[in-house]
Design an enzyme around this catalytic site. Structure first.
Site, PDB file in Angstrom:
ATOM      1  N   TRP A   1      -1.126  17.351   9.116  1.00 45.20           N
ATOM      2  CA  TRP A   1      -1.466  16.196   9.814  1.00 45.20           C
ATOM      3  C   TRP A   1      -1.555  16.246  11.418  1.00 45.20           C
ATOM      4  O   TRP A   1      -0.717  16.697  11.808  1.00 45.20           O
ATOM      5  CB  TRP A   1      -0.320  15.461   9.558  1.00 45.20           C
ATOM      6  N   ARG A   2      -2.534  16.361  12.468  1.00 42.02           N
ATOM      7  CA  ARG A   2      -2.787  15.539  13.510  1.00 42.02           C
ATOM      8  C   ARG A   2      -2.430  14.195  13.563  1.00 42.02           C
ATOM      9  O   ARG A   2      -2.909  13.432  12.825  1.00 42.02           O
ATOM     10  CB  ARG A   2      -3.831  16.015  14.110  1.00 42.02           C
ATOM     11  N   ALA A   3      -1.466  13.952  14.389  1.00 44.80           N
ATOM     12  CA  ALA A   3      -0.586  13.264  14.143  1.00 44.80           C
ATOM     13  C   ALA A   3      -1.847  11.817  14.327  1.00 44.80           C
ATOM     14  O   ALA A   3      -2.231  11.357  15.254  1.00 44.80           O
ATOM     15  CB  ALA A   3       0.502  12.410  14.807  1.00 44.80           C
TER      16      ALA A   3
ATOM     17  N   GLU B   1      -5.431  15.976   7.421  1.00 46.70           N
ATOM     18  CA  GLU B   1      -5.903  15.022   8.090  1.00 46.70           C
ATOM     19  C   GLU B   1      -6.267  14.733   9.780  1.00 46.70           C
ATOM     20  O   GLU B   1      -5.275  15.208  10.080  1.00 46.70           O
ATOM     21  CB  GLU B   1      -5.103  13.731   7.472  1.00 46.70           C
TER      22      GLU B   1
ATOM     23  N   GLU C   1      -8.385  11.845   5.118  1.00 47.28           N
ATOM     24  CA  GLU C   1      -8.890  11.622   6.451  1.00 47.28           C
ATOM     25  C   GLU C   1      -9.415  12.017   7.635  1.00 47.28           C
ATOM     26  O   GLU C   1      -8.436  12.619   8.826  1.00 47.28           O
ATOM     27  CB  GLU C   1      -7.982   9.924   7.709  1.00 47.28           C
TER      28      GLU C   1
ATOM     29  N   TYR D   1      -8.940   8.946  13.720  1.00 51.12           N
ATOM     30  CA  TYR D   1      -9.230   7.774  14.268  1.00 51.12           C
ATOM     31  C   TYR D   1      -9.597   7.589  15.278  1.00 51.12           C
ATOM     32  O   TYR D   1     -10.485   6.744  15.508  1.00 51.12           O
ATOM     33  CB  TYR D   1      -7.512   6.993  13.836  1.00 51.12           C
TER      34      TYR D   1
ATOM     35  N   TRP E   1       0.766  -1.712  -0.201  1.00 57.65           N
ATOM     36  CA  TRP E   1       0.211   0.064  -0.065  1.00 57.65           C
ATOM     37  C   TRP E   1       1.155   0.974   0.294  1.00 57.65           C
ATOM     38  O   TRP E   1       1.784   0.858   0.456  1.00 57.65           O
ATOM     39  CB  TRP E   1      -1.150   0.062   1.114  1.00 57.65           C
TER      40      TRP E   1
END
Length: 602
Positions: free
Chosen positions: A443-445, A477, A499, A502, A193
């Site tokens: 990016w927020r990790a 993200e 994204e 999460y 990927w």
């Protein structure tokens, strides 16, 4: 970063990728008409007696800028040494720029690890030819390239040994001003990927094979062919690009890029370093260096303060106040106050992923509402004390017209958490009109150190308040609320990858009033004109897979607010979307990781 898509086409005899594999889980002087050189003194004027000494312009580029020429001994050994150090140093402090003087180099394989930039020092990519490869692969991560961030290649011609150069990257890994005299493979060995990516101002004589790449944006370039698409492939101003065909195959193709201005770059004029400033192009198509020499202006290095990582914010501001530009050499800069860019035409250029970390909750860098500032090639890393903002382009409420000479923000990346605890309410704010943001990853990790729903809290990724702003290559993200909130009029985005966070603990944590979840991309309720092409949002609620996101995109229902080529996808069924945009578009369903698409809206 996205997970595995439905397996994509692979060459005959190649094995397909297998299974859904998450990165976060697997590893917790040219012609006079062309170069109108700008005059300037080598040093800033001296201050009055008793004040700070004037800072010098120019000087040595420091120990982490490594310059090669064709006669340099054991180039391969030095390249291998740096790669060994940086290959898996995802959140390390090493930073390197590998610069090659014009000429021909034979038999090299420059493998690039984290925070490593490679670039030629000619005016044209063809001035510096490597008979060999500039390689990014994913052996360090078991063949999964979804964490191959923060590395770059610029201004080189490559003649790949096998005929194909491998560039298996994901976010924050630009491929700019490159000439590949052969093919380009964007997948890792074994076709694992990958989640890139970005190409600009480049010529690929052969075919580009994205294979397992989930999405990609290519701008103002030329390709000999393009093999396949997984979820979202976007082209603007690309000669040889596939024809518009979204939703199947998912190609979104614009004949030209509305406005573009290529990134500044360091080059050699004889023995003198200069920084080239490419001119603005309107409705661009193809590379800017097609005649061999780019159009624009040039500054001598003596007009720059060559900053080192131990320089304070006060020193950087003094240099700016004295009329110097900033060249940030590789390393990590701690800032106890904001770096203020007040002068029109100022250049702040980073080498080797120079990284700015604000302390005590300050904003790392602010730009006044002036013409023609160029920010390029650096990373802003949030500090442990919450910053209201990390990077601001223009103060609140500006109205000046900058269309003739816009501010550009290129390869400027923002990170909250991952290398340690970091917080910021809003990461990037764009207030000045006509600003061009050309390739950013905000990016927020989702992995690394200092990661958790409240640990690296960051509500908003990118907020655009200015009118007439254009973003080409927007990656944002994992923010706690809106990833992108666009309040300005006549905004345009070409390519968006997102994204959702999460790590939301439950449905209540993401609830937005009566709406289930904050949209990835929200156009303000009062906006009357806006347009976007090739936009995708993915959810992977791995902490609580039962979470439902109502939509990926939210916008007022007006004829002047238009979108082309939208998609949402649930990665392996970890959370679901009910709609694509507003109340339109089919829901995602099941665990099949199949996108739901809207071709045009409204």
């Amino acid at each position: 970063m996205p997970s595995s898509p439905t397996p994509s086409p692979t060459p005959s005899g190649a094995s397909e990728p297998s299974g859904v594999r998450r990165r976060s889980l697997l590893a917790a002087a040219a012609a006079a008409p062309v170069l109108a050189s700008l005059a300037g003194a080598g040093t800033a004027a001296a201050d009055s007696p008793g004040g700070p000494r004037a800072l010098p312009g120019g000087g040595d580029l420091g120990p982490n800028v490594i310059v090669f020429d064709p006669s340099t001994a054991n180039i391969q050994g030095r390249l291998d040494e740096i790669f060994k150090q940086q290959e898996s140093a995802q959140f390390g402090t090493g930073r390197y720029a590998l610069l090659f003087k014009p000429g021909t180099y034979n038999g090299l394989n420059a493998q690039l690890g984290f925070y490593t930039s490679i670039a030629g020092l000619g005016l044209s990519p063809d001035d510096t030819t490597i008979n060999g490869d500039v390689t990014v692969d994913a052996g360090w991560f078991d063949g999964n390239a979804t964490q191959n961030f923060w590395r770059s290649a610029e201004n080189l011609a490559l003649v790949p040994v096998s005929g194909t150069n491998r560039w298996a990257v994901s976010q924050a890994a630009p491929f700019r001003r490159m000439h590949v005299r052969g093919d380009l493979n964007l997948a890792p060995d074994g076709y694992g990927w990958a989640s890139g990516g970005y190409i600009a101002d480049s010529r690929i004589d052969g075919t580009v094979g994205p294979y397992s790449q989930q999405q990609w944006y290519t701008r103002d370039s030329s390709v000999g062919g393009w093999l396949n698409a997984v979820w979202n492939m976007v082209f603007s101003g690309v000669e040889g690009a596939p024809a518009q065909s979204f939703p199947e195959p998912p190609y979104t193709t614009l004949e030209t890029t509305p406005v573009s201005r290529e990134k500044p770059f360091l080059y050699l004029d004889g023995d003198e370093y200069r920084v080239f400033l490419p001119e603005k192009r309107t409705d661009a198509r193809g590379v800017s260096w097609g005649s061999g020499t780019p159009r624009g202006t040039s500054l001598p290095l003596s007009r720059f303060y060559v900053a080192r990582p131990d320089d304070s914010a006060a020193t950087l501001n003094q240099a700016l106040e004295e009329g110097l530009h900033l060249l940030l050499t590789p390393g990590v800069y701690r800032l106890d106050r904001t770096v203020d860019v007040q002068r029109a035409g100022t250049v702040v250029l980073g080498l080797g992923y120079a990284t700015l970390i604000p302390d005590n909750g300050v904003t790392a860098l602010k730009v006044a509402d002036v013409d023609g500032v160029r920010l390029a090639g650096f990373l802003v890393d949030a500090g442990p004390v919450n910053s209201a903002t990390l990077l601001e382009v223009g103060p609140e409420g500006p109205s000046a017209d900058h269309s003739a000479n816009p501010t550009t923000v290129q390869d400027v990346f923002v990170r909250i958490g991952g290398a340690g605890p970091g917080k910021a309410t809003t990461s990037l704010v764009v207030n000045s009109r006509h600003t061009i943001v050309d390739h950013t990853w905000v990016w927020r990790a989702d992995h690394g150190d200092g990661v958790g729903w409240e640990t690296n809290r960051a509500d908003y990724g990118v907020v655009v308040n200015g009118d007439d702003v254009l973003i080409t290559g927007l990656f944002v993200e994992h923010f706690n609320k809106y990833d992108v909130q666009w309040n300005g009029e006549r905004g345009r985005t070409v390519f968006f990858q997102n994204e959702k966070a999460y790590d939301a603990p439950d449905q209540a944590a993401i609830q937005n009033g009566s709406v289930k979840g904050y949209a990835a991309y929200k156009v303000g309720d009062d906006v009357t004109e806006h347009e976007g092409w090739g936009l995708g949002s993915y959810c992977y609620y791995n902490v609580n897979p039962s979470i439902v996101q109502h939509h990926g995109f939210a916008a007022p229902n007006r004829s002047g607010v238009r979108f082309h080529g939208l998609l949402v996808v649930s990665l392996g069924g970890n959370g679901q979307y009910e709609c694509v945009i507003n109340d339109t578009g089919s829901p995602t369903s099941g665990t099949d990781t199949v996108p739901s698409k809207v071709v045009q809206y409204p």
